[in-house]
Design an enzyme around this catalytic site. Structure first.
Site, PDB file in Angstrom:
ATOM      1  N   TRP A 247       8.868   1.806 -15.917  1.00 25.15           N
ATOM      2  CA  TRP A 247       8.804   2.729 -14.778  1.00 25.15           C
ATOM      3  C   TRP A 247      10.190   3.190 -14.382  1.00 25.15           C
ATOM      4  CZ3 TRP A 247       4.472   4.866 -14.779  1.00 25.15           C
ATOM      5  CH2 TRP A 247       3.314   4.155 -15.088  1.00 25.15           C
TER       6      TRP A 247
ATOM      7  N   ASP B 245      11.717   2.182  -5.998  1.00 27.88           N
ATOM      8  CA  ASP B 245      10.276   2.271  -6.248  1.00 27.88           C
ATOM      9  C   ASP B 245       9.708   0.884  -5.949  1.00 27.88           C
ATOM     10  OD1 ASP B 245       7.724   2.236  -7.305  1.00 27.88           O
ATOM     11  OD2 ASP B 245       8.293   2.994  -9.281  1.00 27.88           O
TER      12      ASP B 245
ATOM     13  N   LYS C 293      -1.771  -0.257  -5.683  1.00 26.67           N
ATOM     14  CA  LYS C 293      -1.693  -1.677  -6.013  1.00 26.67           C
ATOM     15  C   LYS C 293      -1.961  -2.530  -4.773  1.00 26.67           C
ATOM     16  CE  LYS C 293       1.240   0.193  -9.345  1.00 26.67           C
ATOM     17  NZ  LYS C 293       0.494  -0.010 -10.562  1.00 26.67           N
TER      18      LYS C 293
HETATM   19  C1  LIG Z   1       6.322   0.335 -10.373  1.00 25.99           C
HETATM   20  C2  LIG Z   1       5.494   1.542 -10.691  1.00 25.99           C
HETATM   21  N1  LIG Z   1       6.014   2.763 -10.461  1.00 25.99           N
HETATM   22  C3  LIG Z   1       5.303   3.869 -10.728  1.00 25.99           C
HETATM   23  C4  LIG Z   1       4.033   3.817 -11.238  1.00 25.99           C
HETATM   24  C5  LIG Z   1       3.295   5.098 -11.506  1.00 25.99           C
HETATM   25  O1  LIG Z   1       2.432   5.368 -10.495  1.00 25.99           O
HETATM   26  P1  LIG Z   1       1.441   6.609 -10.516  1.00 25.99           P
HETATM   27  O2  LIG Z   1       0.446   6.325 -11.591  1.00 25.99           O
HETATM   28  O3  LIG Z   1       0.867   6.622  -9.140  1.00 25.99           O
HETATM   29  O4  LIG Z   1       2.236   7.832 -10.795  1.00 25.99           O
HETATM   30  C6  LIG Z   1       3.456   2.550 -11.495  1.00 25.99           C
HETATM   31  C7  LIG Z   1       2.105   2.359 -12.014  1.00 25.99           C
HETATM   32  O5  LIG Z   1       1.092   2.820 -11.783  1.00 25.99           O
HETATM   33  C8  LIG Z   1       4.207   1.398 -11.203  1.00 25.99           C
HETATM   34  O6  LIG Z   1       3.704   0.182 -11.439  1.00 25.99           O
END
Ligand SMILES: Cc1ncc(COP(=O)(O)O)c(C=O)c1O
Length: 360
Positions: A101, A171, A195
């Site tokens: 990520w 994040d 989550k």
């Molecule tokens: C730490 C983290 N950042 C970003 C995301 C991406 O999120 P999204 O699918 O809402 O774009 C995720 C997983 O879903 C994640 O675990």
């Protein structure tokens, strides 16, 4: 009705109490004769929902008045672009790469300016958090970016990185509200809610006011400009109303649990049950260095792909869902977010003991 123990990394388990309440209110929210899904986002009813959600989040996280709270769409990934577009005045930013990520955010930022990798744990398959006490921060960096809890690899920062005065952007999708954080250590904290908080699609951004300006990169879409949403109190266009309503219910649930100090204690005790078992098991091993272990995502392996697959299959049959590790790393991963009851982890450990006994 049978509810399974759901160890999914996201979308993930939500408090049963919240789901039941939402079910009860599905057809008629507080006597208005319609569902929250059906009501105008400009109605008094919905204003109350979003304002209460924001106030509760502010209380839970102790968010100072000089920070805005934005309820946005597009998931956490939309912020991978919004962050450079809103913050890259010098067209340069520093990244600490602790998993996929962080890497995706880095790659996206590289499209808009100079993105520097100033630390990484890729050399050991992201099984640790790099030392962030004396980082080689770039002079011109507009900000330093981190992924605070690495959902796939199961690591978490235990200390706030020293950015030597630069703005820290984090994040926190997979650890938000699992323990207290000092918001003032960060310029931006953002999280996809799927989550620990609510339905996928909603992303919440907590941003220091002075970072929300018209001075964004040329070509920034209106919808990705933070000021658009800050000025309109997250009602520039139709927000993800139903998602925000569920987030609000989870915030209230968290307050009832005693807030974030209580959640931290609960999460530490709960994670310890699984980590203690992994530390003494002959068959199962945790994959992360002890100091950097996440309280939310716990990856583990047997060291044998066939045995891993057998375990995941038998666990599913026994009512433990979504234990398969991320497709890029294999093995197993138990995500044990706020809403996973301690009993779920105790039962999982019991099952793992039995499995180990039977498969010696
Ligand atoms: C730490 C983290 N950042 C970003 C995301 C991406 O999120 P999204 O699918 O809402 O774009 C995720 C997983 O879903 C994640 O675990």
């Amino acid at each position: 009705m049978t509810r399974v123990y759901n160890f999914s990394a996201g979308p993930a388990v939500l408090p049963e109490e919240v789901l039941k309440e939402a079910a009860e209110e599905m057809l008629d929210y507080k006597g208005c004769g319609m569902s929250v899904m059906e009501m105008s986002h400009r109605s008094k009813m919905f204003s109350d929902i979003i304002e209460t959600a924001e106030a509760d989040l502010r209380e839970l996280m102790n968010i100072p008045d000089n920070y805005k709270v934005l309820f946005l769409q597009g998931g956490a990934s939309s912020q991978f672009s919004a962050i450079p577009m809103n913050l890259m005045r010098n067209k340069e930013a520093d990244f600490i790469i602790t998993g996929q990520w962080a890497k995706k955010a880095y790659q996206e930022a590289s499209r808009y300016g100079k993105a520097n990798i100033i630390a990484s744990s890729e050399d050991k398959t992201f099984t640790y958090i790099p030392d962030c006490s004396d980082l080689n921060i770039s002079e011109n960096a507009d900000y330093v970016y981190v992924c605070y809890n690495n959902t796939i690899y199961g690591t978490k920062y235990q200390q706030v990185p020293d950015t030597k005065g630069k703005i820290l952007v984090a994040d926190m999708s997979s650890c938000i509200l699992s323990e207290p954080v000092n918001v003032e250590d960060f310029g931006v904290i953002y999280f996809g809610v799927q989550k620990n908080v609510g339905p996928a699609g909603v992303v919440v951004a907590v941003i220091r006011e002075d970072l929300i300006t018209d001075d964004v990169l040329p070509g920034t879409p209106t919808m990705l400009k933070w000021k658009t949403h800050a000025d309109a109190k997250s009602l520039y266009n139709t927000p993800p109303c139903y998602g925000i309503y569920i987030c609000g219910k989870v915030f209230q649930w968290l307050k009832k649990q005693g807030g974030l100090e209580a959640m931290k204690k609960h999460n530490e005790e709960k994670a310890k049950i699984l980590y203690d078992f992994l530390d003494q098991s002959e068959m199962f091993k945790g994959t992360v260095v002890k100091e950097d272990r996440s309280l939310m995502n716990v990856p583990f392996v047997t060291g044998n792909d066939e045995m891993d697959a057998k375990f995941v299959k038998e666990a599913k049959e026994a009512g433990f869902e979504n234990l398969k590790g991320h497709r890029t790393v294999g093995g197993m991963r138990a995500s044990i977010y706020n809403a996973m009851p301690t009993e779920g982890v105790e039962k999982l450990v019991e099952f793992m003991k039995k499995f180990e006994e039977e498969n010696k």
